[in-house]
Design an enzyme around this catalytic site. Structure first.
Site, mmCIF file in Angstrom:
data_model
loop_
_atom_site.group_PDB
_atom_site.id
_atom_site.type_symbol
_atom_site.label_atom_id
_atom_site.label_comp_id
_atom_site.label_asym_id
_atom_site.label_seq_id
_atom_site.Cartn_x
_atom_site.Cartn_y
_atom_site.Cartn_z
ATOM 1 N N ARG A 20 4.241 7.121 -15.332
ATOM 2 C CA ARG A 20 3.270 6.196 -16.062
ATOM 3 C C ARG A 20 1.803 6.673 -16.064
ATOM 4 O O ARG A 20 1.551 7.113 -14.761
ATOM 5 C CB ARG A 20 3.424 4.681 -15.272
ATOM 6 C CG ARG A 20 4.944 4.001 -15.698
ATOM 7 C CD ARG A 20 4.811 2.712 -14.800
ATOM 8 N NE ARG A 20 5.287 3.050 -13.229
ATOM 9 C CZ ARG A 20 5.835 2.049 -12.616
ATOM 10 N NH1 ARG A 20 5.544 0.821 -12.962
ATOM 11 N NH2 ARG A 20 6.069 2.457 -11.218
ATOM 12 N N CYS A 32 -0.573 2.830 -10.680
ATOM 13 C CA CYS A 32 -1.554 2.200 -9.746
ATOM 14 C C CYS A 32 -2.800 2.381 -10.118
ATOM 15 O O CYS A 32 -3.739 1.536 -10.472
ATOM 16 C CB CYS A 32 -1.308 2.164 -8.321
ATOM 17 S SG CYS A 32 0.479 1.192 -7.980
ATOM 18 N N PHE A 43 0.750 -1.204 -0.221
ATOM 19 C CA PHE A 43 -0.051 0.010 0.200
ATOM 20 C C PHE A 43 0.885 1.254 0.159
ATOM 21 O O PHE A 43 0.380 2.456 0.142
ATOM 22 C CB PHE A 43 -1.068 -0.091 1.286
ATOM 23 C CG PHE A 43 -1.954 -1.176 1.088
ATOM 24 C CD1 PHE A 43 -2.905 -1.197 0.463
ATOM 25 C CD2 PHE A 43 -1.581 -2.384 1.983
ATOM 26 C CE1 PHE A 43 -3.959 -2.242 0.447
ATOM 27 C CE2 PHE A 43 -2.409 -3.262 1.827
ATOM 28 C CZ PHE A 43 -3.626 -3.450 1.131
HETATM 29 N N1 LIG Z 1 4.575 1.831 -7.469
HETATM 30 C C1 LIG Z 1 3.531 1.745 -6.435
HETATM 31 O O1 LIG Z 1 3.279 2.899 -6.090
HETATM 32 C C2 LIG Z 1 2.828 0.689 -6.119
HETATM 33 C C3 LIG Z 1 2.233 0.697 -4.942
HETATM 34 C C4 LIG Z 1 1.525 -0.648 -4.340
HETATM 35 C C5 LIG Z 1 1.710 -1.664 -5.176
HETATM 36 N N2 LIG Z 1 2.231 -1.652 -6.541
HETATM 37 C C6 LIG Z 1 2.304 -2.947 -7.243
HETATM 38 O O2 LIG Z 1 3.766 -3.371 -7.094
HETATM 39 C C7 LIG Z 1 4.292 -4.112 -8.234
HETATM 40 C C8 LIG Z 1 5.383 -3.446 -8.970
HETATM 41 O O3 LIG Z 1 5.384 -2.189 -9.141
HETATM 42 P P1 LIG Z 1 6.624 -1.125 -9.331
HETATM 43 O O4 LIG Z 1 5.946 0.232 -9.226
HETATM 44 O O5 LIG Z 1 7.493 -1.337 -8.201
HETATM 45 O O6 LIG Z 1 7.069 -1.587 -10.584
HETATM 46 P P2 LIG Z 1 8.292 -1.218 -11.345
HETATM 47 O O7 LIG Z 1 8.132 -1.430 -12.880
HETATM 48 O O8 LIG Z 1 9.003 -0.027 -10.713
HETATM 49 O O9 LIG Z 1 9.227 -2.330 -10.863
HETATM 50 C C9 LIG Z 1 9.139 -3.668 -11.349
HETATM 51 C C10 LIG Z 1 10.899 -4.637 -11.452
HETATM 52 O O10 LIG Z 1 10.592 -5.678 -11.735
HETATM 53 C C11 LIG Z 1 11.745 -6.248 -12.562
HETATM 54 N N3 LIG Z 1 11.072 -7.489 -13.110
HETATM 55 C C12 LIG Z 1 10.300 -7.895 -14.169
HETATM 56 N N4 LIG Z 1 10.265 -8.979 -14.436
HETATM 57 C C13 LIG Z 1 11.089 -9.826 -13.444
HETATM 58 C C14 LIG Z 1 11.443 -11.009 -13.386
HETATM 59 N N5 LIG Z 1 10.903 -12.073 -14.133
HETATM 60 N N6 LIG Z 1 12.510 -11.359 -12.331
HETATM 61 C C15 LIG Z 1 12.831 -10.432 -11.679
HETATM 62 N N7 LIG Z 1 12.803 -8.945 -11.844
HETATM 63 C C16 LIG Z 1 11.563 -8.676 -12.825
HETATM 64 C C17 LIG Z 1 11.517 -5.020 -13.538
HETATM 65 O O11 LIG Z 1 13.070 -4.951 -14.309
HETATM 66 C C18 LIG Z 1 11.428 -4.000 -12.720
HETATM 67 O O12 LIG Z 1 12.774 -3.366 -11.983
HETATM 68 C C19 LIG Z 1 2.896 -3.760 -9.421
HETATM 69 O O13 LIG Z 1 2.269 -4.909 -9.315
HETATM 70 C C20 LIG Z 1 2.228 -2.400 -8.996
HETATM 71 O O14 LIG Z 1 1.001 -2.664 -9.233
HETATM 72 C C21 LIG Z 1 3.099 -0.686 -6.903
#
Ligand SMILES: NC(=O)c1ccc[n+]([C@@H]2O[C@H](COP(=O)([O-])OP(=O)(O)OC[C@H]3O[C@@H](n4cnc5c(N)ncnc54)[C@H](O)[C@@H]3O)[C@@H](O)[C@H]2O)c1
Length: 430
Positions: free
Chosen positions: A327, A260, A152
């Site tokens: 994004r 998100c 969150f």
């Molecule tokens: N950004 C936010 O504020 C937020 C908050 C809560 C939940 N989320 C959720 O968390 C998740 C991640 O979001 P984020 O913003 O950190 O994404 P992001 O794109 O910043 O990071 C994702 C990372 O995962 C890596 N990755 C992709 N495939 C991979 C694999 N097979 N093995 C290893 N690494 C891999 C990518 O290279 C990248 O560095 C999403 O599902 C998002 O909805 C995000």
């Protein structure tokens, strides 16, 4: 492990969520094996560079670097940790469903094991945990445990959010893995919701859908304020003091964006639709948000007439202040819409310019706010970075070609702007 020793963990995916989670647990004393498929990102992290802008994160990583290892090889995490947090991206597909290909790549890379658990931080549709457990069983990996632990944190205050979460949600089958995740978070002393996997998955989607609904609601109230003479800021204060409503997420503006809300609202709408339920309210939330972004064009045309050949300066590009995340940022829709209307678009963001350059075409990037507004017929505040609230409006007026200021976040001082001889228009403040 002695009782004072902290459990080593793996974190797969070192983006906004993964890196903050890894750093937060390292600060709590856990050894953390951070895995990412992006070799360049891993090399930068290994050199001590932080690939994203998140206030305070660099300091936490630097302070606890000795407990963080970075690698592209998932075997490093499997060897040292039994809990593998999954924080890979789940972006939207063309259909609006969540793209789970990165999640499935991680699932497929897991070996058969009775001693490991996947701990899902990525936001996934309800039913994903159940499907993954069926996949594990089908692949002869039925002993692999699974926990849903949705995240969150908010970009811009993610480090503080990790340290002091509103709640920790753990969805599991009541086996060792759920207990271990609860123990990991225990030092944060946050309210705990321990539940089943599907309910944990739904808590995340429902929370984001509710917050997005609140934003679209106040934006519609703002639009009605504009035609009735009320002031949405007064209205938000008045309704927000009711503790059943609360003051947060009642700031009218040019619509929500980010990685998100748009995708999670759309994923929940699709999830419902795929299950035969038409989620009417979410359709409206999404449509209101799309229209809200475009209302700025109408405001500009009201003051400038045709936008052909006009220069419009956009202040702020990131989807919100204190992040470099572009994004689904409203600025992307606005700049494209303005260019389609024939306007020249000049833009400035204090932090997100590099990320914006990969997504925006046809715009001129300025090095600071005053350069951005020079010669502009109109200025639009898109992201309320604090530096814009203290702009020298007399200096702005002296540089602009025209005199229109659209405050897309109601973050500016209308009196200061009017005193500089400029025409101010906010959202829902007639
Ligand atoms: N950004 C936010 O504020 C937020 C908050 C809560 C939940 N989320 C959720 O968390 C998740 C991640 O979001 P984020 O913003 O950190 O994404 P992001 O794109 O910043 O990071 C994702 C990372 O995962 C890596 N990755 C992709 N495939 C991979 C694999 N097979 N093995 C290893 N690494 C891999 C990518 O290279 C990248 O560095 C999403 O599902 C998002 O909805 C995000």
């Amino acid at each position: 492990m002695t009782t004072t020793e902290r459990e080593p963990i793996g974190v797969i995916g070192t983006g906004y969520v993964g890196l903050v989670t890894a750093a937060g647990f390292a600060e709590l004393g856990n050894d953390v094996w951070c895995i990412d498929i992006d070799a360049d990102k891993v090399a930068r992290l290994d050199r001590g560079e932080i690939p994203i802008y998140e206030p305070g994160l660099a300091e936490v990583v630097a302070g606890h670097r000795h407990r963080m290892r970075f690698s592209t090889d998932i075997a490093d995490a499997l060897e040292h940790a039994r809990l593998l947090f999954v924080a890979v991206g789940t972006p939207p597909t063309y259909s609006g469903d969540a793209d789970l290909s990165s999640v499935h790549a991680v699932v497929d890379a897991m070996p058969a094991s009775d001693e490991h658990a996947l701990v899902m931080k990525s936001t996934v549709p309800v039913g994903t945990g159940g499907a993954i457990r069926r996949i594990f069983a089908g692949q002869g990996k039925g002993g692999f445990s699974y926990v849903s632990c949705p995240e969150f944190l908010k970009e811009g205050s993610a480090v503080a959010d990790f340290r002091k979460p509103d709640r920790v949600v753990v969805g599991d089958d009541g086996d060792w893995a759920g207990d271990a995740v609860v123990d990991l978070y225990a030092p944060l002393d946050a309210p705990l919701v321990r539940t089943d996997v599907a309910s944990a998955e739904m808590i995340k989607l429902a929370a984001n859908a509710f917050l997005a609904t609140k934003i679209s609601f106040i934006n519609e109230i703002a639009n009605v304020c504009e035609v009735t003479g009320a002031n949405v800021i007064e209205v938000a204060t008045g309704i927000g003091l009711d503790d059943r409503i609360g003051p947060k997420f009642l700031q009218a503006g040019v619509g929500f964006g980010g990685s998100c809300f748009p995708k999670d609202v759309s994923a929940l709408k699709q999830l419902a639709g795929n299950s035969g339920y038409h989620f009417q309210l979410l359709n409206a939330v999404i449509e209101v948000n799309e229209l809200q972004k475009r209302r700025v064009i109408g405001k500009l045309e009201k003051h400038l007439g045709s936008l052909v050949g006009k220069t419009v300066a956009l202040l702020g590009l990131a989807f919100k202040p204190n992040t470099d995340d572009m994004r689904e940022a409203t600025s992307l829709v606005l700049s494209a819409r303005l260019q389609a209307s024939g306007a020249q678009v000049r833009v400035y963001d204090p932090i997100a310019e590099n990320a914006a350059r990969t997504l925006m075409t046809g715009v001129d990037f300025a090095d600071d706010a005053l350069e951005c507004v020079t010669g502009a017929d109109a200025v639009v505040l898109v992201t309320e970075w604090s530096e814009f609230a203290s702009l020298d409006w007399a200096g702005v007026a002296g540089r602009m070609g025209g005199n229109v200021v659209i405050d897309g976040r109601n973050a500016l001082d209308p009196e200061a702007i009017a005193a500089a001889g400029l025409t101010y228009e906010g959202i829902g403040r007639s």
